[in-house]
Write a protein that holds these residues in place. Structure first.
Motif, short mmCIF file in Angstrom:
data_model
loop_
_atom_site.label_atom_id
_atom_site.label_comp_id
_atom_site.label_asym_id
_atom_site.label_seq_id
_atom_site.Cartn_x
_atom_site.Cartn_y
_atom_site.Cartn_z
N THR A 12 0.85 -1.33 -0.14
CA THR A 12 -0.01 0.13 -0.20
C THR A 12 0.93 1.29 -0.17
O THR A 12 0.51 2.16 -0.76
CB THR A 12 -0.81 0.01 1.26
OG1 THR A 12 -1.98 -1.00 0.89
CG2 THR A 12 -1.64 1.26 1.44
N ALA A 13 1.87 1.23 0.81
CA ALA A 13 2.95 2.42 0.61
C ALA A 13 3.49 2.80 -0.34
O ALA A 13 3.43 3.71 -1.03
CB ALA A 13 3.72 2.48 2.08
N PRO A 68 -13.57 9.99 8.85
CA PRO A 68 -13.05 9.26 7.46
C PRO A 68 -11.60 9.31 7.27
O PRO A 68 -10.82 10.24 7.77
CB PRO A 68 -13.56 10.65 6.44
CG PRO A 68 -14.64 10.95 7.21
CD PRO A 68 -14.42 11.14 8.80
N THR A 69 -11.16 8.39 6.68
CA THR A 69 -9.58 8.44 6.61
C THR A 69 -9.30 7.24 5.39
O THR A 69 -10.33 7.08 4.42
CB THR A 69 -9.06 7.56 7.88
OG1 THR A 69 -7.64 7.52 7.76
CG2 THR A 69 -9.48 6.21 8.23
N ASP A 70 -8.02 6.84 5.15
CA ASP A 70 -7.79 6.19 4.06
C ASP A 70 -6.76 5.09 4.27
O ASP A 70 -6.30 4.95 5.78
CB ASP A 70 -6.81 7.01 2.86
CG ASP A 70 -5.71 7.59 3.33
OD1 ASP A 70 -4.79 6.91 4.02
OD2 ASP A 70 -5.48 8.65 3.03
N ILE A 71 -6.66 4.10 3.66
CA ILE A 71 -6.00 2.89 4.28
C ILE A 71 -4.58 3.12 4.62
O ILE A 71 -3.92 2.39 5.62
CB ILE A 71 -6.02 1.74 3.05
CG1 ILE A 71 -7.49 1.15 3.00
CG2 ILE A 71 -5.09 0.48 3.38
CD1 ILE A 71 -7.84 0.45 1.49
N LEU A 72 -3.79 3.96 3.66
CA LEU A 72 -2.47 4.25 3.98
C LEU A 72 -2.35 4.92 5.72
O LEU A 72 -1.38 4.40 6.40
CB LEU A 72 -1.66 4.96 3.02
CG LEU A 72 -0.25 5.11 3.37
CD1 LEU A 72 0.57 4.00 3.37
CD2 LEU A 72 0.22 6.31 2.26
N ASP A 131 -0.26 3.57 11.30
CA ASP A 131 -0.33 3.80 12.81
C ASP A 131 0.45 2.93 13.58
O ASP A 131 0.34 1.71 13.55
CB ASP A 131 -1.89 3.67 12.97
CG ASP A 131 -2.01 4.12 14.53
OD1 ASP A 131 -1.12 4.49 15.35
OD2 ASP A 131 -3.06 3.91 14.91
N PRO A 132 1.45 3.22 14.28
CA PRO A 132 2.50 2.15 15.09
C PRO A 132 1.67 1.80 16.37
O PRO A 132 2.20 0.78 16.97
CB PRO A 132 3.65 3.28 15.26
CG PRO A 132 3.07 4.48 15.62
CD PRO A 132 2.05 4.59 14.39
N TYR A 133 0.63 2.33 16.57
CA TYR A 133 -0.03 1.78 17.91
C TYR A 133 -1.16 0.75 17.73
O TYR A 133 -1.94 0.12 18.41
CB TYR A 133 -0.63 3.11 18.64
CG TYR A 133 0.47 4.16 19.10
CD1 TYR A 133 1.11 3.85 19.96
CD2 TYR A 133 0.48 5.39 18.71
CE1 TYR A 133 2.15 4.61 20.68
CE2 TYR A 133 1.33 6.15 18.70
CZ TYR A 133 2.31 5.84 19.67
OH TYR A 133 3.25 7.06 20.23
N ALA A 134 -1.51 0.70 16.10
CA ALA A 134 -2.47 -0.36 15.97
C ALA A 134 -2.39 -1.57 16.61
O ALA A 134 -1.28 -2.14 16.85
CB ALA A 134 -2.60 -0.24 14.48
N SER A 135 -3.68 -2.17 16.72
CA SER A 135 -3.91 -3.79 17.52
C SER A 135 -4.73 -4.39 16.92
O SER A 135 -5.61 -4.00 16.37
CB SER A 135 -4.13 -3.35 18.94
OG SER A 135 -4.69 -4.60 19.56
N PRO A 136 -4.45 -5.66 17.18
CA PRO A 136 -5.49 -6.65 16.62
C PRO A 136 -6.78 -6.68 17.58
O PRO A 136 -7.45 -7.35 17.06
CB PRO A 136 -4.69 -7.88 16.41
CG PRO A 136 -3.62 -7.95 17.48
CD PRO A 136 -3.12 -6.37 17.65
N GLY A 157 -4.44 2.17 -1.22
CA GLY A 157 -4.13 0.99 -0.94
C GLY A 157 -5.71 -0.07 -1.05
O GLY A 157 -6.50 0.24 -1.52
N MET A 158 -5.42 -1.23 -0.55
CA MET A 158 -6.19 -2.24 -0.44
C MET A 158 -6.32 -2.96 1.05
O MET A 158 -5.29 -3.03 1.77
CB MET A 158 -5.92 -3.66 -1.49
CG MET A 158 -6.83 -4.50 -1.48
SD MET A 158 -6.41 -6.01 -2.12
CE MET A 158 -5.44 -6.64 -0.83
N LEU A 159 -7.55 -3.22 1.27
CA LEU A 159 -7.84 -3.87 2.81
C LEU A 159 -8.82 -5.02 2.81
O LEU A 159 -9.46 -4.72 2.02
CB LEU A 159 -8.17 -2.64 3.70
CG LEU A 159 -8.19 -3.10 5.23
CD1 LEU A 159 -6.80 -3.36 5.72
CD2 LEU A 159 -8.79 -1.81 6.04
#
Length: 657
Positions: free
Chosen positions: A390-391, A526-530, A535-540, A573-575
């Motif tokens: 994506t990047a 609203p945001t985009d995939i990239l 986001d370094p803090y994202a979590s599963p 990108g794609m998600l």
């Protein structure tokens, strides 16, 4: 969607809209040899160029240059010459350079572990596990001669392993021919596709006194490469056609060098033996479990114990095998850097492979059988492709690509998720390759020093505090049930409390975990995939409410034509989108069978909870298409029903029993 609507958008200068319309037309075109299909591809190349995505336009040109239609081929060759004369655009990444000489020894400085140690420990432990379990089964059946039983166990283990070691390459050959139609080629054909790759193969094989591997090419545009065999001089090295499409000549050469590193290190042989031993453990587990269902109580108990131990050994062996697999990737990267003097080339290759996998996913409504089937063997774990690809898809600035690696390098969930992966996280591999570039006095491709510096400024409390709490939340149901059981036992004034307290704890654990996983979404931005992937803090576990706008381009389930999950693509990108029906698995099946096909190709707004693991995804709340179609998803519903139901039942038991 008609071809004319895409042409109208292009002629009016709406290039991004033209790209979306023409891509949708080509995906839905049944006859890929028709004049309309080729016309759409030609206009799509020009539309990509109009949006500044020259690299993507060039890749499409290369595909058309392989067409059987001479007019299409001639047009593509002319367009290719024009594109190569244009300056770099959005996703054409500048090259940082390479060493003037090859063969310079590079220090790994502890990166990737110790290959010999990892191989030795894995094989030794797995062999010991198999021997111990094999011996236990031999002795359990009542052998009167323990020495004879020991000999039998050793012989059986050796024969099985030797047979697997020498026969597995031939079985793989048959599998390759059947599943992927692998075409075996000589070095001259590789030279015609990548002259530097052919030179590297000859050079390394001569220096290492190796026979040139059997070279294969799979006619698939998903870029990948892998090797297998039993002995170095009988190895097979297979790549896909997509490798030559998406990578430059020097980058292809580093990929071949990486795979040759596996051969020189005997990696495929070690992995074959280790994989076989893990499977033997599982076979012993299932055999002992089945035998332990009847017969004498003493023998039954012994067999059940053996089955339990075998399963523990199988789990431990699986994680040892994954660790060994990740270690061998680091050492193959190191080998390629030393023998090509081009660690930056391999860094670019890894990023471009991710980009190529992402692009091919976007062009096909069904996931690639090749990429799924060769995940453990390939140079790159396709599940990790989404963030890196994506990047690269929209950024020529390596610093922007590097920000996606922050999660790989610093988020503790990255380490946790990597435990279950056959490959190291991409950021860690690029970091290692950057250290080799520094040793060679080269500028680094992605300026990982800046990435590491930015990582030091991250909020450690947010990174690690949430992580340790979330590990507990993963087991919230179990913890709640056990806590309730303790309360019920300690305060066992009534049977109702003893029965109801564990259910109360179970329900409370489910509800707490659900509230953390699925927070309120009314204020989702609203945001985009990239942006989400950076986001370094994202979590599963902790879902991040978000709104996306894009096109549904296909199913997310590998090779499953009734899959209910989807793929969304926006300009960045794609998600993957995960759907959950209010009617559970049956509802998911019916949704996949009846509705998904009609949604593919639609422009939609998607609301959901973004999560980041090795593969990022979004748990859907709602999809709304431009024509007003609304699809609701119910990830929280059953968790609330189960949690509330358990608590109500617990209260009833405590009140009336």
């Amino acid at each position: 969607m008609s071809l004319q609507s895409g042409l109208d958008a292009f002629q009016q200068g709406r290039y991004q809209e033209a790209v979306e319309l023409l891509e949708q037309f080509t995906r839905n075109c049944v006859d890929q040899n028709s004049s309309d299909y080729f016309s759409a591809q030609m206009w799509l190349i020009q539309a990509y160029h109009g949006t500044g995505q020259t690299a993507t336009a060039t890749i499409l040109c290369q595909k058309l240059m392989a067409s059987q239609n001479p007019q299409v081929r001639q047009w593509a060759e002319t367009a290719q010459q024009y594109l190569t004369q244009q300056p770099n655009h959005a996703n054409t990444m500048p090259k940082a350079g390479r060493a003037a000489t090859t063969g310079v020894k590079l220090a790994m400085a502890g990166l990737g572990g110790n290959l010999v140690l990892a191989s030795g420990v894995t094989i030794s432990l797995m062999s010991g596990m198999v021997l111990a379990l094999g011996l236990s089964l031999v002795l359990i059946v009542g052998s009167e001669n323990p020495l004879q039983g020991l000999t039998t166990a050793i012989v059986i283990t050796l024969i099985f392993n030797l047979a697997a070691f020498f026969l597995s390459p031939f079985i793989m050959d048959l599998t390759q021919r059947w599943l992927y139609q692998t075409r075996w080629v000589d070095l001259a054909e590789v030279d015609s596709l990548s002259p530097e790759a052919a030179k590297v193969i000859s050079q390394i094989c001569q220096e290492k006194h190796l026979k040139i591997p059997r070279l294969g090419i799979i006619n698939d545009q998903n870029p990948t490469a892998f090797t297998y065999g039993s002995l170095p001089n009988s190895a097979r090295l297979v790549v896909s056609q997509g490798l030559f499409t998406y990578l430059d000549d020097d980058e292809v050469a580093t990929v071949y060098a990486h795979e040759l590193g596996h051969i020189v290190h005997w990696d495929f042989a070690v992995m074959t033996v280790a994989s076989t031993l893990v499977q033997i453990c599982y076979l012993i587990y299932t055999t002992a479990r089945n035998l332990g269902r009847g017969g004498d109580n003493k023998i039954k108990d012994a067999l059940q114990t053996a089955a339990f131990l075998a399963y523990l050994f199988y789990i431990a062996g699986t994680y040892l095998l994954l660790y060994l697999s990740r270690t061998r990737e680091y050492f193959a990267d190191h080998f390629a850097a030393e023998n090509t003097g081009n660690p930056n080339g391999l860094s670019r290759a890894l990023v471009k492979i991710a980009y190529g996998i992402l692009e091919e996913k976007a062009r096909s409504p069904e996931p690639s059988r090749l990429i799924e089937g060769t995940r453990a063997l390939g140079i790159y774990d396709h599940k990790a492709a989404a963030s890196t690809g994506t990047a690269y898809r929209i950024a020529s600035d390596p610093q922007k690509i590097g920000r996606v690696f922050l999660w790989d390098m610093f988020n503790p969930w990255g380490w946790w998720m990597e435990l279950n992966s056959t490959h190291p996280l991409t950021g860690k591999r690029v970091r290692a390759l950057s250290t080799y570039a520094e040793q060679l006095g080269l500028p680094t491709e992605f300026d990982m020093g800046r990435v590491m510096g930015e990582g030091k400024t991250l909020n450690k409390n947010q990174l690690y505090g949430n992580f340790f709490l979330d590990i507990l939340l993963y087991g919230a149901e179990t913890i709640g049930f056990l806590a309730g059981l303790v309360v019920g036992v300690v305060s066992s004034t009534s049977t109702g409390l003893l029965l109801g307290a564990p259910l109360m704890g179970l329900g409370l654990g489910i509800l707490i975990k659900t509230l953390v996983m699925f927070p309120q979404y009314q204020q989702a931005q609203p945001t985009d995939i990239l942006t989400l992937m950076s986001d370094p803090y994202a979590s599963p576990l902790r879902g991040q409410p978000a709104k996306l706008a894009g096109s549904l381009i296909g199913r997310g389930d590998a090779g499953y034509q009734f899959g209910s999950d989807l793929k969304i693509q926006d300009p960045s990108g794609m998600l993957y989108l995960r759907y959950a029906s209010r009617f559970g698995s049956i509802g998911n099946f019916l949704f996949g069978m009846k509705r998904v096909k009609s949604l593919i190709g639609e422009q939609v707004g998607a609301l959901g909870w973004f999560r980041r693991g090795v593969a990022p995804w979004m748990d859907l709340i709602q999809i709304e298409s431009e024509n007003g179609t609304v699809v609701n998803s119910f990830h929280r519903l059953w968790s609330f029903i189960l949690g509330s139901g358990a608590m109500i039942l617990g209260i009833v038991l405590m009140a009336f029993v």
